[in-house]
Design a protein around this motif. Structure first.
Motif, short mmCIF file in Angstrom:
data_model
loop_
_atom_site.label_atom_id
_atom_site.label_comp_id
_atom_site.label_asym_id
_atom_site.label_seq_id
_atom_site.Cartn_x
_atom_site.Cartn_y
_atom_site.Cartn_z
N ARG A 18 13.44 21.82 -46.37
CA ARG A 18 12.67 22.30 -47.53
C ARG A 18 12.91 21.42 -48.75
N GLU A 19 14.18 21.09 -48.99
CA GLU A 19 14.49 20.24 -50.14
C GLU A 19 13.80 18.89 -50.01
N GLU B 135 6.52 25.25 -45.39
CA GLU B 135 7.33 26.45 -45.15
C GLU B 135 7.06 27.01 -43.75
N ASP C 209 20.05 27.48 -40.59
CA ASP C 209 19.71 27.79 -41.98
C ASP C 209 19.96 26.58 -42.87
N ASN C 210 21.05 25.87 -42.61
CA ASN C 210 21.35 24.66 -43.37
C ASN C 210 20.26 23.61 -43.13
N LYS D 36 17.18 24.21 -42.29
CA LYS D 36 15.97 24.69 -42.98
C LYS D 36 16.04 24.35 -44.47
N THR D 37 17.18 24.58 -45.08
CA THR D 37 17.34 24.28 -46.50
C THR D 37 17.15 22.79 -46.77
N ARG D 38 17.76 21.94 -45.94
CA ARG D 38 17.63 20.50 -46.14
C ARG D 38 16.20 20.02 -45.94
#
Length: 188
Positions: free
Chosen positions: A159-160, A36, A152-153, A155-157
């Protein structure tokens, strides 16, 4: 005596399993927190770099991409904006990360009139809260383009992906045999 010895071994094995499980949970927590932080720092650096690189050409391109987004609204989106306009005192607000030129403001007004087909007030504001981009708000409705949405996209990818790797690591760790203190395991 044999029963006591067997019970003692079982208790030691049980305590060792609990200890290994607690250790694994702590490792997962640490790796999740570390990932994170790494993602947050990477995104923060990218945002700062993009803001530092911003110039008039990049701002003009951001407006063009936003205008393209307006041009490609489907009928349902146009109707939703028109309905929001009727319930929001016939006002629209365009936020941008930079001051728009008069020509850009005119283009945006013209595109909005074409897309929504009604006359209404459009105000323009600039500030960092949008990130690097342009955002239209009419009541609760929003149409926007910004680099932050891409970041942001990302970051989400990331993290996933990291979470999937952590889950795979946990699954493989759970499948390993419990090794006693006097034994060795070459994979450790």
């Amino acid at each position: 005596r044999q029963d006591l010895l067997r019970e003692a071994r079982e208790e030691v094995a049980h305590l060792e399993r609990e200890w290994r499980e607690a250790l694994e949970r702590e490792r997962e927590s640490f790796l999740r927190e570390l990932s994170e932080r790494a993602v947050a720092e990477t995104i923060a650096v990218a945002r700062r770099a993009l803001r530092d690189l911003a110039n008039a050409d990049l701002e003009a391109q951001a407006v063009e991409v936003f205008l393209e987004r307006l041009r490609t609204l489907d009928e349902e989106q146009r109707q939703a904006l028109a309905e929001a306009l009727r319930t929001s005192e016939r006002t629209a607000v365009v936020h941008s990360a930079f001051d728009l030129t008069e020509a850009h403001e005119t283009q945006i007004r013209e595109h909005l009139a074409e897309q929504i087909g009604e006359v209404f007030d459009v105000s323009f504001e600039s500030g960092a809260e949008v990130g690097f981009g342009v955002e239209l708000r009419i009541g609760e409705r929003k149409v926007a383009w910004s680099l932050d949405s891409y970041l942001d996209n990302l970051k989400t990818r990331v993290r996933e992906r990291l979470n999937a790797e952590l889950r795979k690591g946990t699954a493989s760790a759970a499948g390993e045999a419990v090794v006693g203190p006097e034994s060795t395991n070459e994979e450790e």
